[in-house]
Design a protein around this motif. Structure first.
Motif, mmCIF file in Angstrom:
data_model
loop_
_atom_site.group_PDB
_atom_site.id
_atom_site.type_symbol
_atom_site.label_atom_id
_atom_site.label_comp_id
_atom_site.label_asym_id
_atom_site.label_seq_id
_atom_site.Cartn_x
_atom_site.Cartn_y
_atom_site.Cartn_z
ATOM 1 N N PHE A 174 -1.989 -1.293 2.263
ATOM 2 C CA PHE A 174 -2.973 -0.977 1.224
ATOM 3 C C PHE A 174 -3.441 -2.256 0.533
ATOM 4 C CE2 PHE A 174 -0.250 2.668 1.824
ATOM 5 C CZ PHE A 174 -1.143 3.726 1.869
ATOM 6 N N ARG A 192 1.901 -1.331 -3.441
ATOM 7 C CA ARG A 192 2.516 0.014 -3.461
ATOM 8 C C ARG A 192 3.982 0.002 -3.069
ATOM 9 N NH1 ARG A 192 -2.395 4.111 -1.795
ATOM 10 N NH2 ARG A 192 -3.980 2.945 -2.908
ATOM 11 N N GLN A 210 -9.006 5.500 4.861
ATOM 12 C CA GLN A 210 -8.293 6.670 4.349
ATOM 13 C C GLN A 210 -8.601 7.914 5.167
ATOM 14 O OE1 GLN A 210 -8.897 6.722 0.036
ATOM 15 N NE2 GLN A 210 -6.952 5.623 -0.087
ATOM 16 N N ALA A 260 4.740 -2.428 6.690
ATOM 17 C CA ALA A 260 3.774 -1.857 7.637
ATOM 18 C C ALA A 260 4.042 -2.323 9.069
ATOM 19 C CB ALA A 260 2.363 -2.233 7.220
ATOM 20 N N SER A 310 0.425 3.281 10.565
ATOM 21 C CA SER A 310 0.986 2.419 9.537
ATOM 22 C C SER A 310 -0.173 1.846 8.735
ATOM 23 C CB SER A 310 1.801 1.301 10.182
ATOM 24 O OG SER A 310 2.524 0.601 9.193
ATOM 25 N N TYR A 311 0.090 1.461 7.490
ATOM 26 C CA TYR A 311 -1.022 1.167 6.589
ATOM 27 C C TYR A 311 -0.615 0.036 5.642
ATOM 28 C CZ TYR A 311 -5.264 2.890 4.085
ATOM 29 O OH TYR A 311 -6.515 3.053 3.542
#
Lengths: 255, 250
Positions: A70, A74, A45, A135, A67-68
């Motif tokens: 999680f 989400r 984060q 992502a 890009s992520y």
């Protein structure tokens, strides 16, 4: 190089990172493993700019498109599968290319036939795969992945590890991959960083030379590295769950 | 057997209604028709309202007044609710006002509206002040329940403000807003008739007052059923539309 330099971070009452430093090379896959709650997610984060350090600094991420993936998917429940991917492409990719990317990644993840379904109709694993699609499709310089394969079964996990490796070969880029599965790290990482329990310190930093897409976990030196990493993680766990590892002597069993 | 039981379950409310009407018929035998008119007479009054055109003439006025007040409440309440939900400053500024609005006695609004706006606008105004807190409070609730994880996700993928608002905030506020709208519309018909009774000479509420004065209790009953039907119809219609729109993801 991307780095956290002497970072301090307190979340609520918990001191998550205390004078913590870590670096990752650009255009490499860096895997981070460590016991739960050691600050892996906070590290990602901070790199994504979703949290700011209380002290210390984050270096090398300026101007990078991030890009992520999680830990939880989400997703936007009011958008279809395809629209969830389009959501992140809309402002960054020309319209014609959007459809191409959506089809490519939905097909890769076995979701193309569900493109017009809503997330409500998907299983937990399918939702996580959709989050991976989103992502991957998003044009990025840095891909942060936070235990992305957590809710998936082993064969699927391995398949996805290969997909990530292949994707990296195709367009390189920097990937930071947080996991608590040693096997994922061994198959993917150019480097594997082992963190201690909170407050996190770097316990070990292993470089693996074989290209990520062509590894066999049974071939040297991977079994030896596997044993070493397992040992380190077990050592950390023993500090926090001594009873879990208690053997012989004091414990009395009936009969 | 299963068919039979599902059939009775479907018909049960109908039997309940028939039972109610029978009891009513029975009770009306013991009282004068001014006190409790029998069902047949009320039905006759209802038919008379339809045939004479009174239903459309008076009902139309009530409908227009109700929807005006309610529509204004949504137009003003939604943005206000969003602002209160989003900004702590505006929240601390407006919160006491919203609470004050809710606890102010209706009769005060009614009399003030007579002074400020004149009699003709009283019903719409009363509907406005009774329904706007419902809209605001529900909207604020919706904003407060927005998933911060989704906001984080949108931040990483650099979604701009206007898209954030349209594609993350609004869809999550919508179910709360619609719940508020359904409650508010239920209140609307009760409030508008009450205000008409006390302030004007046209509309369902006013005609109910006339029925009482003329001792035409069956007319009073008929108008009451018109209001009940109006409430039920709008409630069912809205629920149907809401379900149709939100079913795929709620």
């Amino acid at each position: 190089m991307i780095a956290l330099e002497q970072v301090h971070k307190t979340l609520g009452q918990t001191k998550v990172l205390d004078d913590f430093s870590l670096h990752a090379e650009k255009n490499e896959i860096t895997c981070i493993i460590g016991p739960s709650g050691c600050g892996k997610t906070t590290t990602l984060q901070l790199l994504a700019g979703l949290e700011q350090p209380d002290a210390g600094r984050i270096v090398g991420t300026q101007g990078m498109r991030v890009s992520y993936v999680f830990q939880d998917p989400r997703l936007l429940l009011w958008k279809t599968v395809a629209q969830n991917v389009a959501f992140v492409l809309q402002d960054t990719v020309p319209l014609a290319r959007q459809q191409e990317l959506i089809r490519k990644y939905l097909t890769m993840m076995g979701l193309n036939e569900y493109r017009d379904s809503y997330p409500k109709a998907l299983s937990g694993g399918m939702k996580q795969r959709l989050a991976l699609c989103r992502a991957f499709a998003y044009p990025h310089d840095l891909l942060l992945m936070d235990e992305p394969f957590k809710s998936l079964d082993t064969p699927l996990r391995l398949g996805l590890v290969w997909q990530v490796a292949r994707m990296w070969q195709e367009k390189s880029g920097t990937i930071i991959f947080v996991t608590h599965d040693i096997m994922d790290a061994l198959l993917l990482g150019h480097r594997v960083i082992v963190l201690s329990a909170r407050p996190a310190t770097v316990l070990d930093d292993v470089r693996i030379d074989a290209p990520p897409a062509q590894r066999n976990v049974l071939q040297a030196p991977l079994p030896a590295i596997h044993a070493r990493l397992l040992d380190l993680l077990e050592g950390e766990n023993k500090k926090y769950f001594p009873d879990l590892y208690m053997t012989g002597g004091s414990s009395k069993t009936p009969g | 057997m299963r068919n039979f039981s599902s059939l009775t379950r479907g018909l049960a409310p109908l039997f309940g209604l028939i039972l109610f009407i029978l009891l009513w018929q029975l009770a009306s035998g013991y009282y004068h028709r001014v006190i409790l008119p029998p069902p047949v007479e009320v039905a006759r009054s209802a038919v008379k309202l339809v045939v004479s055109g009174q239903l459309w003439e008076q009902g139309g006025q009530t409908l227009a007044r109700g929807l005006t007040g309610f529509g204004l409440a949504v137009i003003v309440g939604l943005p206000l609710g969003l602002l209160i939900g989003l900004s702590p400053l505006i929240s601390s500024l407006f919160r006491p006002l919203v609470v004050g609005l809710q606890v102010t006695p209706l009769v005060s609004w009614l009399l003030l509206a007579m002074i400020w706006l004149g009699f003709s606008k009283v019903p719409s105004f009363v509907v406005f002040v009774t329904t706007i807190p419902l809209i605001i409070i529900n909207t604020v609730q919706g904003v407060k329940n927005i998933d911060v994880h989704l906001l984080q996700m949108a931040k990483v993928f650099q979604i701009n403000r206007s898209r954030l608002f349209r594609e993350i905030y609004l869809p999550q506020v919508l179910p709360y807003l619609l719940a508020g709208v359904i409650t508010a519309l239920g209140t609307t018909w009760k409030a508008v008739a009450m205000a008409e009774f006390l302030s004007v000479s046209t509309g369902i509420g006013a005609k109910m007052a006339v029925s009482r004065i003329n001792l035409e209790t069956s007319d009073l009953f008929a108008w009451t059923f018109v209001l009940i039907t109006l409430g039920l119809l709008t409630d069912r219609l809205l629920n149907y539309l809401v379900n149709k729109r939100l079913r795929h993801w709620m």
